[in-house]
Design an enzyme around this catalytic site. Structure first.
Site, PDB file in Angstrom:
ATOM      1  N   THR A   1      17.159  69.037  95.640  1.00 35.23           N
ATOM      2  CA  THR A   1      16.849  69.253  94.448  1.00 35.23           C
ATOM      3  C   THR A   1      18.154  69.045  93.429  1.00 35.23           C
ATOM      4  O   THR A   1      19.051  69.580  93.642  1.00 35.23           O
ATOM      5  CB  THR A   1      16.052  70.519  93.909  1.00 35.23           C
ATOM      6  OG1 THR A   1      15.982  70.655  92.745  1.00 35.23           O
ATOM      7  CG2 THR A   1      16.695  71.675  94.402  1.00 35.23           C
TER       8      THR A   1
ATOM      9  N   TYR B   1      15.016  79.149  93.581  1.00 35.73           N
ATOM     10  CA  TYR B   1      14.675  77.954  94.273  1.00 35.73           C
ATOM     11  C   TYR B   1      15.835  77.090  94.423  1.00 35.73           C
ATOM     12  O   TYR B   1      16.233  76.666  95.587  1.00 35.73           O
ATOM     13  CB  TYR B   1      13.772  77.248  93.260  1.00 35.73           C
ATOM     14  CG  TYR B   1      13.598  75.672  93.632  1.00 35.73           C
ATOM     15  CD1 TYR B   1      12.728  75.437  94.684  1.00 35.73           C
ATOM     16  CD2 TYR B   1      14.048  74.927  92.719  1.00 35.73           C
ATOM     17  CE1 TYR B   1      12.598  74.362  95.246  1.00 35.73           C
ATOM     18  CE2 TYR B   1      13.701  73.665  93.175  1.00 35.73           C
ATOM     19  CZ  TYR B   1      13.040  73.335  94.493  1.00 35.73           C
ATOM     20  OH  TYR B   1      12.671  71.895  94.772  1.00 35.73           O
TER      21      TYR B   1
HETATM   22  N1  UFG Z   1       7.889  72.366  80.278  1.00 32.21           N
HETATM   23  C1  UFG Z   1       7.131  72.601  79.066  1.00 32.21           C
HETATM   24  N2  UFG Z   1       5.800  73.095  79.089  1.00 32.21           N
HETATM   25  C2  UFG Z   1       5.228  72.756  80.400  1.00 32.21           C
HETATM   26  C3  UFG Z   1       5.961  72.624  81.457  1.00 32.21           C
HETATM   27  C4  UFG Z   1       7.121  72.259  81.367  1.00 32.21           C
HETATM   28  O1  UFG Z   1       7.791  72.601  78.053  1.00 32.21           O
HETATM   29  O2  UFG Z   1       3.935  73.409  80.388  1.00 32.21           O
HETATM   30  C5  UFG Z   1       9.025  71.866  80.207  1.00 32.21           C
HETATM   31  C6  UFG Z   1       9.926  72.737  81.050  1.00 32.21           C
HETATM   32  O3  UFG Z   1      10.560  73.906  80.355  1.00 32.21           O
HETATM   33  C7  UFG Z   1      11.137  71.816  81.323  1.00 32.21           C
HETATM   34  C8  UFG Z   1      10.512  70.456  81.481  1.00 32.21           C
HETATM   35  O4  UFG Z   1       9.297  70.630  80.679  1.00 32.21           O
HETATM   36  O5  UFG Z   1      12.199  71.951  80.148  1.00 32.21           O
HETATM   37  C9  UFG Z   1      10.107  70.127  82.994  1.00 32.21           C
HETATM   38  O6  UFG Z   1       9.587  71.024  83.476  1.00 32.21           O
HETATM   39  P1  UFG Z   1       9.106  70.776  84.884  1.00 32.21           P
HETATM   40  O7  UFG Z   1       8.294  72.261  85.251  1.00 32.21           O
HETATM   41  O8  UFG Z   1       8.143  69.520  85.029  1.00 32.21           O
HETATM   42  O9  UFG Z   1      10.284  70.410  85.872  1.00 32.21           O
HETATM   43  P2  UFG Z   1      11.542  71.484  86.205  1.00 32.21           P
HETATM   44  O10 UFG Z   1      12.596  70.577  85.457  1.00 32.21           O
HETATM   45  O11 UFG Z   1      11.346  72.765  85.857  1.00 32.21           O
HETATM   46  O12 UFG Z   1      11.692  71.279  87.796  1.00 32.21           O
HETATM   47  C10 UFG Z   1      11.486  69.979  88.552  1.00 32.21           C
HETATM   48  C11 UFG Z   1      11.081  70.354  89.778  1.00 32.21           C
HETATM   49  C12 UFG Z   1      12.183  71.057  90.657  1.00 32.21           C
HETATM   50  C13 UFG Z   1      13.485  70.322  90.537  1.00 32.21           C
HETATM   51  C14 UFG Z   1      13.705  69.896  89.020  1.00 32.21           C
HETATM   52  C15 UFG Z   1      15.059  69.045  88.967  1.00 32.21           C
HETATM   53  O13 UFG Z   1      10.118  71.140  89.804  1.00 32.21           O
HETATM   54  O14 UFG Z   1      12.019  71.227  91.877  1.00 32.21           O
HETATM   55  O15 UFG Z   1      12.779  69.194  88.461  1.00 32.21           O
HETATM   56  O16 UFG Z   1      15.124  68.244  87.839  1.00 32.21           O
HETATM   57  F1  UFG Z   1      14.595  71.070  90.680  1.00 32.21           F
END
Ligand code: UFG
Length: 328
Positions: free
Chosen positions: A116, A140
């Site tokens: 990741t 994670y």
């Molecule tokens: N976000 C919001 N509101 C929501 C959900 C997400 O504002 O309801 C924001 C988060 O704070 C973040 C962005 O949208 O800034 C993306 O969030 P995601 O939860 O879609 O994805 P993440 O970037 O947290 O994580 C994902 C995977 C991980 C991986 C990562 C690498 O879940 O396994 O991408 O970029 F490591």
């Protein structure tokens, strides 16, 4: 060639199983169905089993006789990893060590690992190259980094052992034929949640943090279509089996979109002006993650087909509407 896929009933695993099946590989899925679905496994054999259950895993290996393992089964929610780190070190680190040991003891020497972008933490440079230091900021990412370190040692100690570690950026979208997609009910991912809000399943979409040091104050991510990611796995498989050395590749397109940009595309695609709300930052979120994807393009000749955020969100939208029909 026989490929064993752990977590093949999950979101990304099921797309890889589909592509392996379509390309006539012998494929088997090993999955405990904790977050995956039996219906998502479109090709090959299915064995229900937990990674922690080494006896079961070993008996499946003896029956199926794979020469390669692709390992998707893992816990993937950053926030949960902060609240319950042991779950992550157990499921992602300890269980992968057990899997590797069982593989080696049974003569399986090729491994493709779902890593990741979270291993980079807050990177010094954007776009991020594979040789950027690993300094995760949540359990994670640490749980996955530990396996990357172990894989490196394993490959140096054992000349026959070869692995490819794929560092996924933000995976989204669904099968072009609409058969499979993200189906985990508790999904916390931005695109999924935005679309579910458009469908009325959530009252509003929260924007986690608007005070980041980015042009519009919200976090920036590199969104990659799940079918392009599946393709990267097939290319990794070919590379390893043709004698390629152990390697690590970023899987992203090299361009980023802010949370607000994603919301505006989601509103356009769904033709719905769903409600949003500015909320506090979510713990463990790096401000910007964008891949430098030149290495995977150069070494594996990876040629993405869906590098278009509107296409990605449209495909996820078609799937969300279908899922609503299936689940009622
Ligand atoms: N976000 C919001 N509101 C929501 C959900 C997400 O504002 O309801 C924001 C988060 O704070 C973040 C962005 O949208 O800034 C993306 O969030 P995601 O939860 O879609 O994805 P993440 O970037 O947290 O994580 C994902 C995977 C991980 C991986 C990562 C690498 O879940 O396994 O991408 O970029 F490591």
């Amino acid at each position: 060639m026989r490929v064993l896929v752990t977590g093949g009933a999950g979101y990304i695993g099921s797309h890889v199983v589909k592509l392996l099946g379509e390309r006539n590989y012998e494929v088997a899925t090993y999955d405990n169905l904790s977050t995956g679905n039996r219906w998502a496994v479109l090709y090959g054999d299915f064995f229900e089993g937990d990674l922690a259950d080494t006896n079961r895993l070993e008996s499946v290996i003896k029956i199926f006789k794979p020469s390669v393992v692709m390992h998707f089964a893992a816990s993937i929610i950053v926030k949960e990893s902060i609240n319950d780190p042991l779950k992550y070190y157990y499921n992602n680190t300890y269980n992968t060590i057990k899997l590797l040991r069982t593989m080696i003891q049974n003569g399986i020497k090729k491994f493709i690992f779902s890593s990741t972008a979270a291993v980079y933490g807050i990177p010094d440079e954007i776009p991020i190259k594979e040789d950027s230091p690993m300094k995760p900021i949540n359990p994670y990412g640490t749980s996955k980094m530990m396996i990357e370190l172990i894989l490196k040692d394993l490959a140096s100690s054992n000349r026959d052992f070869g692995y490819v570690s794929l560092r996924y950026f933000n995976v989204a979208g669904a099968d072009s034929e609409g058969r499979i997609g993200q189906a985990y009910k508790e999904s916390t991912h931005l695109i999924t949640r935005a679309l579910k809000t458009a469908l009325g399943e959530f009252r509003k979409l929260q924007i986690y943090g608007t005070d980041y040091n980015t042009p519009d104050g919200t976090c920036i991510r590199d969104y990659i279509h799940v079918e392009d990611l599946a393709d990267a796995h097939l290319l990794s498989l070919k590379y390893l089996t043709e004698g390629g050395k152990s390697n690590i590749f970023n899987c992203g397109y090299g361009r980023g979109f802010s949370v607000k940009e994603i919301i505006s595309v989601a509103k356009k695609v769904t033709k719905t002006d769903f409600p949003t709300e500015e909320a506090l930052r979510r713990e463990g979120d790096p401000p910007i993650l964008i891949a430098d994807s030149s290495k995977i393009k150069r070494v594996l000749q990876w040629r993405p087909r869906f590098d278009n955020i509107e296409l990605i969100i449209e495909s996820a939208w078609r799937w969300e509407m279908k899922l609503k029909e299936i689940l009622g």
